[in-house]
Design a protein around this motif. Structure first.
Motif, PDB file in Angstrom:
ATOM      1  N   GLU A  51       0.846  -1.177   0.000  1.00  0.00           N
ATOM      2  CA  GLU A  51       0.000   0.000   0.000  1.00  0.00           C
ATOM      3  C   GLU A  51       0.886   1.234   0.000  1.00  0.00           C
ATOM      4  O   GLU A  51       1.315   1.724   1.026  1.00  0.00           O
ATOM      5  N   ASP A  54       0.181   7.152  -3.711  1.00  0.00           N
ATOM      6  CA  ASP A  54       0.378   7.541  -5.095  1.00  0.00           C
ATOM      7  C   ASP A  54      -0.740   8.494  -5.485  1.00  0.00           C
ATOM      8  O   ASP A  54      -1.509   8.962  -4.661  1.00  0.00           O
ATOM      9  N   SER A  57      -4.279   7.520  -4.195  1.00  0.00           N
ATOM     10  CA  SER A  57      -4.590   7.243  -2.802  1.00  0.00           C
ATOM     11  C   SER A  57      -5.652   8.197  -2.305  1.00  0.00           C
ATOM     12  O   SER A  57      -5.683   9.367  -2.644  1.00  0.00           O
ATOM     13  N   ASP A  63      -6.408   2.082  -6.739  1.00  0.00           N
ATOM     14  CA  ASP A  63      -5.828   0.971  -7.493  1.00  0.00           C
ATOM     15  C   ASP A  63      -6.793  -0.210  -7.596  1.00  0.00           C
ATOM     16  O   ASP A  63      -7.529  -0.525  -6.667  1.00  0.00           O
ATOM     17  N   VAL A  65      -6.339  -4.269  -8.594  1.00  0.00           N
ATOM     18  CA  VAL A  65      -5.334  -5.303  -8.827  1.00  0.00           C
ATOM     19  C   VAL A  65      -5.894  -6.324  -9.807  1.00  0.00           C
ATOM     20  O   VAL A  65      -6.997  -6.841  -9.632  1.00  0.00           O
ATOM     21  N   ARG A  74      -0.992  -3.955 -10.488  1.00  0.00           N
ATOM     22  CA  ARG A  74      -1.959  -2.869 -10.585  1.00  0.00           C
ATOM     23  C   ARG A  74      -2.413  -2.722 -12.032  1.00  0.00           C
ATOM     24  O   ARG A  74      -1.627  -2.835 -12.957  1.00  0.00           O
ATOM     25  N   GLN A  76      -3.067  -0.190 -13.731  1.00  0.00           N
ATOM     26  CA  GLN A  76      -2.361   0.867 -14.467  1.00  0.00           C
ATOM     27  C   GLN A  76      -0.946   0.451 -14.868  1.00  0.00           C
ATOM     28  O   GLN A  76      -0.340   1.086 -15.720  1.00  0.00           O
ATOM     29  N   ASP A  77      -0.414  -0.612 -14.275  1.00  0.00           N
ATOM     30  CA  ASP A  77       0.951  -1.031 -14.589  1.00  0.00           C
ATOM     31  C   ASP A  77       1.015  -2.070 -15.703  1.00  0.00           C
ATOM     32  O   ASP A  77       2.101  -2.385 -16.191  1.00  0.00           O
ATOM     33  N   GLY A 521       3.490   7.105 -12.534  1.00  0.00           N
ATOM     34  CA  GLY A 521       2.101   7.139 -12.975  1.00  0.00           C
ATOM     35  C   GLY A 521       1.901   7.294 -14.467  1.00  0.00           C
ATOM     36  O   GLY A 521       0.762   7.352 -14.918  1.00  0.00           O
ATOM     37  N   GLN A 565      -1.885   7.898 -14.619  1.00  0.00           N
ATOM     38  CA  GLN A 565      -2.702   8.168 -13.443  1.00  0.00           C
ATOM     39  C   GLN A 565      -1.922   9.145 -12.573  1.00  0.00           C
ATOM     40  O   GLN A 565      -0.875   8.796 -12.025  1.00  0.00           O
ATOM     41  N   ARG A 574      -7.173   9.880 -14.497  1.00  0.00           N
ATOM     42  CA  ARG A 574      -6.681   8.642 -15.110  1.00  0.00           C
ATOM     43  C   ARG A 574      -7.020   8.704 -16.601  1.00  0.00           C
ATOM     44  O   ARG A 574      -8.150   9.049 -16.972  1.00  0.00           O
TER      45      ARG A 574
END
Length: 772
Positions: A51, A54, A57, A63, A65, A74, A76-77, A521, A565, A574
């Motif tokens: 946690e 970012d 938050s 986020d 998962v 995540r 976004q990753d 991000g 993001q 985002r």
């Protein structure tokens, strides 16, 4: 061809052209969720996700998962186009069936014509169902491909951790090759807390549903049990006003589903996770509506206009009735029994290596009766009310993976093997009604037996060059998979000789991607990959003919994208965009070929094509508690080459199926704390889909289904007066639009009709939820 054989061949043509009997042989602990929802957080359900503070938050853009690459990351990753739905988003958009899931997902549509609605298929980026082969989009439940599954039906969206839609070819990491993408349904796993919920719903059409989940840590950290289920009843919205079944309602709901999950950790580093589930539904069938009727049906030998009383006025009578009233001559029903057991056995060999085995077994028994022509006349239809069920497949899967990390986590890899086998628990078939043959001899019996086996070896690795001390922010991924498929068919229709055959195929899939993080991000990626749709065999075609078997389809694409993001002027935002271009080869289509002096319908390699498009998703929180989101997708698909004159005769200039050019969604959600009174939660979601074709070729009478849009809204008070009680009002299709979601077009292939399947009218109601 003699008249009797010609009539029988007509039955076979309708049978083979109808997706109902084409045996479409067609995750992962996910988003961090609050204990109040009764679901596991990511850290309790599997490998922990730190946690970290970012840009997301403490905002509603937090986020999510996902497991798009068979490990937790995540959203976004992930360097892929992925749409993920948390339980909150599923509830906000009133997503309780396949059509609604498709409405709110870029480039995804649901195909609901020509069979009971709960038996619909998905199509993604122009890749969907195809006769004689596996579908282009594969559903997964708890990491297991569900080719005979029921996921996406009403009554299967309960107690989920999330739903993920992976767009584009998936050919290396997942159990089955998929040219269009995967849809991952992940159930909530047992947690180490005593928690759960009970939810009751009542709405119009006498809609009554109940849902529950109970989590029981029997032995802390060692024996964890979770039980969940849903039951529902609702009247249909299409009424029979005809002479045979007056008062019967279609498109009703009657189902019950239950699921139990058990996690055992007998010793350190060993986990056994088992899921068992059962689903039963017993409905009155679909309310499809006649749109067109061939006035020359049966001519010249047996003209229906002369031999079937009322034929001439049937279409006008239906048009006068409208889309919600019908008259049938077949006593429709749809009955499903499905059960499945899944086991995940995970052994941590050391801090860096994990051995995981995923095995499953499932059985489906499916019976239904369906009036193809949707009239009170005996023109065409099918039933399995007596005799063998329409479908009775079994499905076994086995996958062994070795997952690991190397060089201070600079390398993540997965290697392994996969095997599946589909068979039959008992004979399956149906009785077919097809004018004019069955007017003389009665319903014709058909027996259909399709079986398949597949096994594969695979490997994929991601290298983080930043962690390796070389190029910060740059990651490379590469994967290979080799697959061996075997399929067999057996079909017998009426007095025709039985036909059968076996086909064997193998192919190699690859994936290569580059991902670069420009800043916290913000990252861009490019991916090149391919995937295959399995080949098959044309049973009626003699051995030695070039049309005896047909090879696998192949889709090879390149996708580029940017994901971001961050905060702009302090406002959480985002924005994700992906553009792709795919080359589609060995496209499988059905053509008529002269073989041994007889005209046969055969599935074959017929064309090449090109599919390209763009997908955009965005979200912003302009005010604390207010979240705005939207998506847009544009798909451009066409045939670029046909194989020969026979294929060209039906494909040249044809619309590419399953590809609405434009899809748009807009959503808004607002939450605010009222102190001791509770929390107000409001949401509204709108979706638009442009026209699209379901036609495989130019033989279709109707080229496109019209565009439509739909609006849903919710308003609720959560934690009423500091309690664990929530109350919510909901409405779906709030503007009460009447729109077609699918069609069955038999006009030019022996049936003489076109029928539409319509979406649900406005539905509304209230939910009461108690959680602990």
């Amino acid at each position: 061809m003699r008249p009797a054989l010609r009539c029988t061949a007509g039955v076979a043509a309708v049978l083979l052209a109808t997706p109902t009997i084409a045996q479409q042989s067609p995750q992962p602990p996910l988003p961090p969720l609050t204990p109040a929802d009764g679901r596991a957080s990511a850290s309790e359900a599997g490998d922990a996700i730190p946690e970290e503070a970012d840009a997301a938050s403490s905002t509603s853009l937090g986020d999510v998962v996902v497991t798009a690459r068979r490990r937790q990351e995540r959203l976004q990753d992930v360097p892929l186009s992925v749409t993920a739905f948390t339980p909150e988003k599923l509830a906000d958009a009133r997503i309780v069936n396949r059509t609604e899931l498709a409405n709110f997902t870029p480039s995804l549509i649901s195909i609901t014509g020509g069979y009971p609605g709960e038996f619909a298929f998905f199509a993604l980026r122009g890749q969907g169902p195809a006769f004689g082969s596996v579908p282009g989009v594969i559903n997964y439940f708890a990491e297991v491909p569900a080719l005979v599954g029921i996921d996406g039906r009403v009554g299967t969206f309960y107690d989920l951790a999330n739903v993920q839609v992976l767009a584009g070819p998936q050919g290396t990491l997942f159990g089955k090759n998929a040219t269009g993408g995967n849809i991952l349904f992940e159930p909530a796993r047992p947690t180490n807390r005593q928690e759960g919920y009970v939810q009751l719903e009542y709405g119009n059409l006498r809609d009554v549903r109940a849902e529950f989940a109970a989590n029981l840590p029997i032995v802390a950290d060692k024996v964890l049990l979770r039980v969940a289920g849903e039951v529902g009843r609702r009247d249909g919205y299409t009424k029979d006003v005809g002479p045979y079944f007056r008062g019967k309602d279609y498109d009703n709901l009657s189902y019950q589903s239950i699921r139990a999950s058990l996690t055992l950790r007998p010793i350190e580093g060993v986990e056994l996770y088992t899921v068992a589930r059962y689903h039963h539904s017993d409905n009155n069938g679909p309310g499809t509506v006649l749109q067109q009727l061939d006035p020359s049906l049966g001519a010249p030998a047996a003209p229906a206009a002369l031999l079937l009383p009322g034929f001439g006025g049937a279409l006008a009578e239906q048009q006068a009735l409208g889309p919600r009233r019908v008259a049938y001559d077949i006593d429709e029903f749809a009955r499903t029994d499905y059960w499945q057991v899944i086991n995940h056995a995970t052994v941590a060999l050391n801090d860096a290596l994990t051995l995981k085995n995923v095995a499953s077994y499932s059985e489906l028994t499916y019976r239904y009766a369906y009036d193809y022509d949707a009239t009170p006349l005996s023109i065409s239809g099918q039933t399995s009310a007596v005799g063998a069920p329409t479908q009775a497949p079994t499905y076994f899967t086995e996958e062994l993976q070795l997952q690991g990390r190397l060089w201070r986590d600079a390398v993540n890899f997965s290697v392994g093997g996969y095997y599946d086998r589909s068979g039959l628990r008992r004979d399956q078939g149906l009785y077919v009604i097809q004018y004019p043959l069955t007017a003389a001899v009665g319903p014709v019996r058909a027996i259909v037996d399709n079986r398949s086996r597949s096994h594969a070896v695979f490997g994929q690795a991601t290298v983080d060059l930043g962690k390796a001390g070389l190029l910060p922010g740059l990651s490379l991924t590469g994967g290979l998979r080799h697959t061996w498929d075997e399929t067999s068919t057996f079909t017998q229709i009426f007095v025709l000789p039985a036909t059968s055959g076996t086909g064997k195929f193998d192919y190699t899939s690859y994936n290569a991607s580059l991902d670069y993080a420009f800043a916290d991000g913000v990252h861009a990626y490019v991916t090149a990959r391919d995937a295959f749709k399995a080949g098959g065999v044309n049973g009626p075609v003699p051995v030695g003919s070039p049309f005896r078997t047909f090879p696998p389809e192949k889709l090879e694409d390149v996708e580029i994208g940017v994901k971001s993001q961050l905060r702009i002027a302090g406002v959480p935002t985002r924005f994700n965009v992906a553009a792709y271009r795919g080359i589609y080869t060995d496209i499988q289509r059905t053509t008529q070929e002269a073989i041994g002096g007889t005209i046969l319908n055969v599935t074959r390699t017929a064309a090449r094509g090109r599919i390209q498009g763009v997908e955009v998703t965005a979200g912003i929180e302009p005010l604390r508690g207010l979240a705005l989101n939207g998506s847009y997708s544009h798909t451009d698909a066409r045939y670029t080459e046909v194989s020969d004159a026979t294929a060209g005769a039906i494909l040249a200039g044809a619309a590419f199926p399953y590809t609405p050019k434009d899809k748009v969604t807009l959503g808004a959600a607002y939450r605010t704390d009222l102190g001791g009174a509770g929390t107000i939660a409001l949401s509204a979601n709108w979706a638009y889909q442009s026209r699209f074709s379901t036609a495989q070729n130019n033989l279709a009478r109707v080229a496109y289904l019209p565009a439509y849009d739909t609006l849903s809204a919710r308003a609720g008070l959560q934690g009423i007066a500091g309690s664990n009680l929530d109350f919510t009002l909901f409405m779906a299709n709030a503007t009460n639009n009447t729109f077609a979601t699918g069609l069955q077009d038999l006009y030019n292939v022996g049936g003489g009709t076109v029928t539409y399947t319509y979406g649900e009218p406005r539905t509304y109601g209230a939910q009461l939820r108690f959680h602990w």
